[in-house]
Design an enzyme around this catalytic site. Structure first.
Site, PDB file in Angstrom:
ATOM      1  N   ARG A  99       0.939  -1.129  -0.066  1.00 13.52           N
ATOM      2  CA  ARG A  99      -0.147  -0.002   0.015  1.00 13.52           C
ATOM      3  C   ARG A  99       0.799   1.297   0.007  1.00 13.52           C
ATOM      4  O   ARG A  99       2.103   1.321   0.265  1.00 13.52           O
ATOM      5  CB  ARG A  99      -0.934   0.037   1.216  1.00 13.52           C
ATOM      6  CG  ARG A  99      -1.995  -1.024   0.959  1.00 13.52           C
ATOM      7  CD  ARG A  99      -2.971  -1.122   0.242  1.00 13.52           C
ATOM      8  NE  ARG A  99      -3.886   0.048   0.086  1.00 13.52           N
ATOM      9  CZ  ARG A  99      -4.561   0.422  -0.793  1.00 13.52           C
ATOM     10  NH1 ARG A  99      -4.627  -0.153  -1.889  1.00 13.52           N
ATOM     11  NH2 ARG A  99      -5.091   1.535  -0.768  1.00 13.52           N
ATOM     12  N   GLY A 322      -6.174   7.838   2.444  1.00 17.33           N
ATOM     13  CA  GLY A 322      -6.086   7.413   3.957  1.00 17.33           C
ATOM     14  C   GLY A 322      -4.830   6.654   4.215  1.00 17.33           C
ATOM     15  O   GLY A 322      -3.689   6.975   3.615  1.00 17.33           O
ATOM     16  N   GLU A 323      -4.885   5.902   5.069  1.00 10.16           N
ATOM     17  CA  GLU A 323      -4.029   4.990   5.696  1.00 10.16           C
ATOM     18  C   GLU A 323      -2.732   5.956   6.051  1.00 10.16           C
ATOM     19  O   GLU A 323      -1.518   5.500   6.190  1.00 10.16           O
ATOM     20  CB  GLU A 323      -3.431   4.105   4.705  1.00 10.16           C
ATOM     21  CG  GLU A 323      -4.383   3.271   4.077  1.00 10.16           C
ATOM     22  CD  GLU A 323      -4.122   2.576   2.660  1.00 10.16           C
ATOM     23  OE1 GLU A 323      -2.962   2.597   2.434  1.00 10.16           O
ATOM     24  OE2 GLU A 323      -5.114   2.274   1.877  1.00 10.16           O
ATOM     25  N   ALA A 324      -2.723   7.158   6.354  1.00 12.30           N
ATOM     26  CA  ALA A 324      -1.801   8.079   6.972  1.00 12.30           C
ATOM     27  C   ALA A 324      -0.815   8.426   5.871  1.00 12.30           C
ATOM     28  O   ALA A 324       0.168   8.935   5.929  1.00 12.30           O
ATOM     29  CB  ALA A 324      -0.884   7.399   8.122  1.00 12.30           C
TER      30      ALA A 324
END
Length: 391
Positions: A99, A322-324
């Site tokens: 990711r 997203g996901e930082a």
């Protein structure tokens, strides 16, 4: 009835050290680079000095990404471009390194911690360290039912507090906070709309994987219906999170508040973290002084929440994954600000001009001021005559 007293956080959370910040500002005035020439990097360096109680500011050496994960049943309404109950697949991809957050974390040398709070998948498919804080499997459909029971909300909140303590005790000096969820932006929109007193359409965005117009209308309707359920419990923040939040958002709120208690700075990612921060601000008004807004994702709910907390994003790259991911992009900027504040030399002190031994004397005779050791006007007039007599 919950045994958790959220009012305690108001007393426990202090602002970053104001005296240290003033010392940092004074040092900034003495650096070789003129004040203001580095723009917001000056403010960042001073904020970090106050947060870490050190001038010159200590470098950020042990940052960590913390991701709270969960599935939201509201995704069954078609409010997300991803299938409902598919957040577990995203988590496995994060752990496998596939990711965006995984790629950036590797590049920056930052460890990533994923915390499963309410994924709708078999816990055996994930590492034990990831699932050990799970409160339930999935969350309730917030437009028609509560996301959590009050007991589950308390357990999730306490889990977030415990994780903040674990990170602080392990030496983490800066947290990059994010979420891995499906349907999480819908829950976040409800929280922001409820706390800002606005309509659903004002906070409804397109999500990380952009949705089309029909999905946007479904999402707006879901937020509208959930908002009706949220308004009666606005005075009780834990009940609000139980009603329309979810285990991941509730844990994130607890994490943010306890991080402020432990004086551990946090970089916020997108709309989900911003919504949790907004709940945290309602609980303890000094808490946002410990948080940085990483970037402007373009989500209207995020913009609304950050404006309410007076937090200005550092970057504007339109990152919505997203996901930082967006928060990680801001990390080098924060580290650069710390390095510049600590390592730029101060201007050398200018040597003082030597004092002259002359002493001025004022004589009030005929209104004329004379200087000792210098001929006055009368003496100067006599000088040629004296010379002539000698000749």
């Amino acid at each position: 009835m919950s045994s958790l007293n959220l009012d305690d956080f108001t007393d426990l959370i202090e602002r970053p050290d104001g005296g240290v910040r003033r010392d940092a500002e004074a040092r900034r005035e003495r650096l070789v680079v003129p004040p203001g020439a580095l723009g917001r990097l000056d403010d960042l360096g001073e904020w970090l000095a106050a947060a870490r109680s050190a001038v010159p500011v200590r470098p950020v050496e042990r940052p960590r990404v913390v991701l709270f994960a969960g599935d939201h049943k509201v995704a069954e309404l078609g409010v997300s471009a991803r299938p409902a109950s598919s957040a577990g697949e995203l988590v496995r991809e994060v752990l496998a390194g596939g990711r965006p957050v995984s790629v950036l974390a590797r590049r920056l040398g930052v460890p990533v911690r994923v915390v499963d709070m309410a994924l709708d998948c078999d816990p055996a498919t994930l590492p034990a360290e990831v699932v050990r804080h799970r409160v339930r499997r999935g969350g309730g459909r917030i437009d028609v039912e509560d996301a959590l029971t009050l007991e589950e909300a308390e357990a999730a909140f306490r889990a977030g507090v415990a994780i903040a303590d674990e990170e602080a005790d392990s030496g983490t000096d800066l947290v990059i906070l994010g979420d891995v969820s499906v349907g999480g932006t819908t829950a976040a929109g409800v929280l922001v709309a409820a706390l800002c007193g606005t309509d659903a359409s004002v906070v409804t965005g397109r999500g990380g994987l952009a949705i089309d117009d029909l999905a946007w209308m479904r999402k707006c309707a879901a937020i509208r219906d959930a908002l009706r359920r949220a308004r009666p419990v606005l005075g009780d923040q834990l009940r609000l999170l139980a009603t329309v939040g979810g285990a991941d958002l509730t844990a994130m709120t607890g994490f943010l508040l306890q991080s402020a208690v432990r004086k551990m700075p946090v970089i916020l990612d997108g709309v989900v973290t911003a919504a949790c921060a907004l709940v945290g601000q309602r609980i303890a008004f000094r808490a946002p002084d410990w948080w940085l807004a990483a970037h402007d994702s373009g989500e209207p709910g995020q913009a609304k929440a950050l404006d309410r907390m007076a937090l200005e994003p550092l970057l504007a790259q339109g990152v919505r994954v997203g996901e930082a991911t967006g928060a990680l992009l801001a990390l080098p900027l924060v580290q650069a600000a710390a390095s510049l504040a600590a390592e730029l030399p101060e201007r050398p002190e200018e040597p003082e001009s030597p004092e002259t031994p002359e002493t001025l004397e004022t004589t009030e005779t005929t209104g004329t001021t004379e200087t000792a050791g210098t001929a006055g006007p009368a003496e100067t007039a006599k000088a040629p005559a004296a010379t002539g007599e000698e000749a």
